[in-house]
Design a protein around this motif. Sequence first.
Motif, PDB file in Angstrom:
ATOM      1  N   PRO A 135       0.831  -1.211   0.000  1.00  0.00           N
ATOM      2  CA  PRO A 135       0.000   0.000   0.000  1.00  0.00           C
ATOM      3  C   PRO A 135       0.864   1.258   0.000  1.00  0.00           C
ATOM      4  N   LEU A 136       0.337   2.322  -0.563  1.00  0.00           N
ATOM      5  CA  LEU A 136       1.057   3.590  -0.576  1.00  0.00           C
ATOM      6  C   LEU A 136       1.160   4.149   0.838  1.00  0.00           C
ATOM      7  N   THR A 137       2.242   4.844   1.103  1.00  0.00           N
ATOM      8  CA  THR A 137       2.380   5.533   2.381  1.00  0.00           C
ATOM      9  C   THR A 137       1.484   6.770   2.383  1.00  0.00           C
ATOM     10  N   SER A 138       1.294   7.366   3.537  1.00  0.00           N
ATOM     11  CA  SER A 138       0.466   8.567   3.643  1.00  0.00           C
ATOM     12  C   SER A 138       1.012   9.691   2.773  1.00  0.00           C
ATOM     13  N   ALA A 139       2.337   9.815   2.745  1.00  0.00           N
ATOM     14  CA  ALA A 139       2.960  10.859   1.920  1.00  0.00           C
ATOM     15  C   ALA A 139       2.725  10.590   0.434  1.00  0.00           C
ATOM     16  N   GLU A 141       0.212   8.869  -0.856  1.00  0.00           N
ATOM     17  CA  GLU A 141      -1.201   9.116  -1.134  1.00  0.00           C
ATOM     18  C   GLU A 141      -1.470  10.609  -1.302  1.00  0.00           C
ATOM     19  N   THR A 142      -0.839  11.417  -0.456  1.00  0.00           N
ATOM     20  CA  THR A 142      -0.995  12.873  -0.562  1.00  0.00           C
ATOM     21  C   THR A 142      -0.486  13.377  -1.901  1.00  0.00           C
ATOM     22  N   ASP A 143       0.663  12.868  -2.331  1.00  0.00           N
ATOM     23  CA  ASP A 143       1.209  13.272  -3.636  1.00  0.00           C
ATOM     24  C   ASP A 143       0.273  12.879  -4.777  1.00  0.00           C
ATOM     25  N   GLU A 144      -0.308  11.679  -4.681  1.00  0.00           N
ATOM     26  CA  GLU A 144      -1.223  11.221  -5.734  1.00  0.00           C
ATOM     27  C   GLU A 144      -2.476  12.095  -5.798  1.00  0.00           C
ATOM     28  N   ILE A 145      -2.995  12.465  -4.628  1.00  0.00           N
ATOM     29  CA  ILE A 145      -4.172  13.344  -4.596  1.00  0.00           C
ATOM     30  C   ILE A 145      -3.847  14.668  -5.259  1.00  0.00           C
ATOM     31  N   ARG A 146      -2.693  15.226  -4.936  1.00  0.00           N
ATOM     32  CA  ARG A 146      -2.297  16.514  -5.512  1.00  0.00           C
ATOM     33  C   ARG A 146      -2.154  16.436  -7.024  1.00  0.00           C
TER      34      ARG A 146
END
Length: 399
Positions: A135-139, A141-146
Amino acid sequence: MIELLSGLPLADFEIFGQKAEGADLAIIALLVLLEGVLSIDNALVLGLLAKRLPPEQRPKALSYGLIGAFVFRVIAICTASLLLQWTIVKFIGGAYLVYIAVKHLFFEAKEDHEEDIIIGKTGEPELVQAGTGKPLTSAEETDEIRERLPIPESAVEALTGDLEPAKRQTKYAGFWGTVAVIELTDVAFAVDSILAAMALAGSRQEKLWVVITGGIIGVVLMRFAAAIFIKLLDRFPRFELSAYLLVVVIGLKLLVDWGFNSDWSFQQQPYFAKLLGSSVTSFENLEASRRETVKSYEGWLEKDWIFHLEPEEHDEASHDTDHDHGDAEEMKEEAEDKAEAAAEEGKVALPPHVPHLLNFHDLRRPECMTFWLIMLACFIYGFVPGKKNPHIKPDMQLH
């Protein structure tokens, strides 16, 4: 296929002003396919946004987002059908569709991917680290959302707090704020699919049911059967390219419709005519030339085209069932008086009705046949065998 479907019994069905033809089934199927293939990115973003909520709230947030997507699509489709009657909106819509397709084909498609798309435990598409499947890390996931979010980051932060978990005051984002962001994201992603659907249906009021049905079925399948489209792209990797080629063709159709079927005399838009000032005469001459081309083209369709089509009736009074014969004669005399007055002033006299040079909704006409043959070629291209996309792994699931 569309021509064969038009002969089905469905062609005689009509209710509440909505007309159904056999060919509509093919258009609905195409809309569903486009919605599903092009909405995978949408589903990924919504999944990442929902993961910022506590686990027990995530399904509810996505369900609310689904309801909002239905409501928005119905409202937006009805609004778009009115807006697309304005020629400038056809230009803007067509240019936008071409822009997003070209942007993906020549820029986004060449970007290196550092993640894989899989089907998660809930049956929805998810992103995992490339190669490892973790799974992606929180960081991450944040980059993907951006990168994938179609709305300003400031709007997300205003509704749910900072995107980065370390900077948020609580571990999870607020429920209703996240629902609002999911709704806004759905709205932003839906613009291109709605424009494409309205372009295929011809922005005709009696065909709104086609656009609504195709859009709703596509949304439902994307939310509850995303694995179907993921597996489709895995088996036929060229289909994503095919879908964007279809969007380009649909966008070009809107642009051609705007260019060849618009009233360039602006006689029905006096505001724009006033802005043009003295140059309006040049546009009136352009419109007079366009209408002569319409007349010549319809003459060719009647005499030399294989189907020998009758010229379309352009007498506006003859189609108006709200006026009797006397009113029609009065309207005709009024139009003749205006033409004489315009001639005395040295202006080009044009009838009030705006004839269309091209008709993309009559399969007997060359332009309509050409459009659907190109669409068919783009569609078939998606099934041409190609190298599998290494970033789509439909058989892999998180445990």
